[in-house]
Design a protein around this motif. Sequence first.
Motif, PDB file in Angstrom:
ATOM      1  N   ALA A   1      21.578 -22.090  15.580  1.00  0.00           N
ATOM      2  CA  ALA A   1      22.177 -22.592  16.817  1.00  0.00           C
ATOM      3  C   ALA A   1      23.030 -23.827  16.544  1.00  0.00           C
ATOM      4  O   ALA A   1      22.926 -24.459  15.491  1.00  0.00           O
ATOM      5  CB  ALA A   1      21.088 -22.924  17.826  1.00  0.00           C
ATOM      6  N   MET A   2      23.871 -24.166  17.495  1.00  0.00           N
ATOM      7  CA  MET A   2      24.693 -25.372  17.418  1.00  0.00           C
ATOM      8  C   MET A   2      24.328 -26.287  18.584  1.00  0.00           C
ATOM      9  O   MET A   2      23.599 -25.871  19.498  1.00  0.00           O
ATOM     10  CB  MET A   2      26.183 -25.017  17.461  1.00  0.00           C
ATOM     11  N   PRO A   3      24.809 -27.533  18.591  1.00  0.00           N
ATOM     12  CA  PRO A   3      24.538 -28.421  19.733  1.00  0.00           C
ATOM     13  C   PRO A   3      25.300 -27.944  20.969  1.00  0.00           C
ATOM     14  O   PRO A   3      26.496 -28.161  21.101  1.00  0.00           O
ATOM     15  CB  PRO A   3      25.050 -29.793  19.246  1.00  0.00           C
ATOM     16  N   TRP A   4      24.606 -27.290  21.887  1.00  0.00           N
ATOM     17  CA  TRP A   4      25.284 -26.671  23.026  1.00  0.00           C
ATOM     18  C   TRP A   4      25.876 -27.697  23.981  1.00  0.00           C
ATOM     19  O   TRP A   4      26.887 -27.432  24.624  1.00  0.00           O
ATOM     20  CB  TRP A   4      24.315 -25.746  23.765  1.00  0.00           C
ATOM     21  N   GLY A   5      25.264 -28.867  24.077  1.00  0.00           N
ATOM     22  CA  GLY A   5      25.824 -29.891  24.959  1.00  0.00           C
ATOM     23  C   GLY A   5      27.200 -30.332  24.501  1.00  0.00           C
ATOM     24  O   GLY A   5      28.134 -30.469  25.306  1.00  0.00           O
ATOM     25  N   ILE A   6      27.361 -30.521  23.194  1.00  0.00           N
ATOM     26  CA  ILE A   6      28.663 -30.919  22.646  1.00  0.00           C
ATOM     27  C   ILE A   6      29.664 -29.786  22.812  1.00  0.00           C
ATOM     28  O   ILE A   6      30.827 -30.010  23.164  1.00  0.00           O
ATOM     29  CB  ILE A   6      28.527 -31.322  21.163  1.00  0.00           C
ATOM     30  N   LEU A   7      29.217 -28.556  22.572  1.00  0.00           N
ATOM     31  CA  LEU A   7      30.110 -27.417  22.756  1.00  0.00           C
ATOM     32  C   LEU A   7      30.579 -27.326  24.201  1.00  0.00           C
ATOM     33  O   LEU A   7      31.763 -27.076  24.469  1.00  0.00           O
ATOM     34  CB  LEU A   7      29.417 -26.124  22.343  1.00  0.00           C
ATOM     35  N   GLY A   8      29.675 -27.502  25.141  1.00  0.00           N
ATOM     36  CA  GLY A   8      30.061 -27.454  26.547  1.00  0.00           C
ATOM     37  C   GLY A   8      31.124 -28.484  26.871  1.00  0.00           C
ATOM     38  O   GLY A   8      32.085 -28.194  27.597  1.00  0.00           O
ATOM     39  N   GLU A   9      30.993 -29.690  26.314  1.00  0.00           N
ATOM     40  CA  GLU A   9      32.006 -30.722  26.535  1.00  0.00           C
ATOM     41  C   GLU A   9      33.336 -30.328  25.893  1.00  0.00           C
ATOM     42  O   GLU A   9      34.406 -30.563  26.466  1.00  0.00           O
ATOM     43  CB  GLU A   9      31.518 -32.047  25.956  1.00  0.00           C
ATOM     44  N   SER A  10      33.283 -29.722  24.707  1.00  0.00           N
ATOM     45  CA  SER A  10      34.512 -29.283  24.038  1.00  0.00           C
ATOM     46  C   SER A  10      35.222 -28.210  24.857  1.00  0.00           C
ATOM     47  O   SER A  10      36.445 -28.223  24.994  1.00  0.00           O
ATOM     48  CB  SER A  10      34.195 -28.741  22.637  1.00  0.00           C
ATOM     49  N   LEU A  11      34.459 -27.289  25.410  1.00  0.00           N
ATOM     50  CA  LEU A  11      35.056 -26.226  26.217  1.00  0.00           C
ATOM     51  C   LEU A  11      35.630 -26.770  27.521  1.00  0.00           C
ATOM     52  O   LEU A  11      36.627 -26.246  28.031  1.00  0.00           O
ATOM     53  CB  LEU A  11      34.016 -25.146  26.500  1.00  0.00           C
ATOM     54  N   ASP A  12      35.016 -27.821  28.046  1.00  0.00           N
ATOM     55  CA  ASP A  12      35.537 -28.429  29.272  1.00  0.00           C
ATOM     56  C   ASP A  12      36.947 -28.981  29.055  1.00  0.00           C
ATOM     57  O   ASP A  12      37.732 -29.078  30.004  1.00  0.00           O
ATOM     58  CB  ASP A  12      34.621 -29.566  29.744  1.00  0.00           C
ATOM     59  N   GLY A  13      37.265 -29.339  27.810  1.00  0.00           N
ATOM     60  CA  GLY A  13      38.583 -29.873  27.513  1.00  0.00           C
ATOM     61  C   GLY A  13      39.653 -28.825  27.315  1.00  0.00           C
ATOM     62  O   GLY A  13      40.839 -29.156  27.162  1.00  0.00           O
ATOM     63  N   MET A  14      39.257 -27.545  27.312  1.00  0.00           N
ATOM     64  CA  MET A  14      40.216 -26.458  27.141  1.00  0.00           C
ATOM     65  C   MET A  14      40.850 -26.086  28.474  1.00  0.00           C
ATOM     66  O   MET A  14      40.356 -26.444  29.537  1.00  0.00           O
ATOM     67  CB  MET A  14      39.525 -25.219  26.556  1.00  0.00           C
ATOM     68  N   ALA A  15      41.932 -25.337  28.377  1.00  0.00           N
ATOM     69  CA  ALA A  15      42.541 -24.784  29.589  1.00  0.00           C
ATOM     70  C   ALA A  15      41.540 -23.855  30.268  1.00  0.00           C
ATOM     71  O   ALA A  15      40.740 -23.190  29.614  1.00  0.00           O
ATOM     72  CB  ALA A  15      43.820 -24.033  29.236  1.00  0.00           C
TER      73      ALA A  15
END
Length: 215
Positions: A141-155
């Motif tokens: 698994a990866m850090p899902w909280g960080i991934l969620g923040e990264s995806l929030d920055g996408m279009a």
Amino acid sequence: MAVEVKICGLTRPVDAEFADAAGATHLGVIFAGGPRERPVAEARATLAGRRARKVGVFATQPESEIAAICAAVGLDVVQLHALPDADRVAAVRAATGCEVWAVVRSADGTLPDGVDELAEAADALLVDTLVPGRLGGAGVAMPWGILGESLDGMARGHRIVLAGGLTPDNVGEAIRYVSPMIVDVSSGVESAPGIKDHARIRAFIAAVHATSDIE
């Protein structure tokens, strides 16, 4: 919108039949190496007659080879590993007529440069865990909280498929952080590589559906 479920790395018709009946929306077979890879004829037999959408996992094969396998197996979706770019996605779609999912990998939850362009070109962006020396996440698994923040920055508006280390016990947490459209599991519902545990498949799908009930 209810989160959909992909059961990947299928090697036996009995497992595909069970996952299909249990409510999986996507069934995946491997053509990219590893212990779950199967010849075309076996993959076709595994997926034959299933209602769920059929996904083939590929790496660096030429577009013509991917197209031939898609036709032989009856695939609906091509999942592209090995660092695809927008041009590769377009070429595979043109050759196969299939939906194309582009895979990006991350060890720490942050996304690589150019991911917006790739997501724009692909029918879905599949995010998997980066494990050195492995094409897929190997159940990590990866850090899902960080991934969620990264995806929030996408279009907005991109379809996200989440893979990497998902199990019946943690998929609910992952969905809450990432809000994917589809969750993708392989080793997390296995008793051995390529051998699916039917109780774990049922538990995984139930855990996914429970997140929709909460929402």
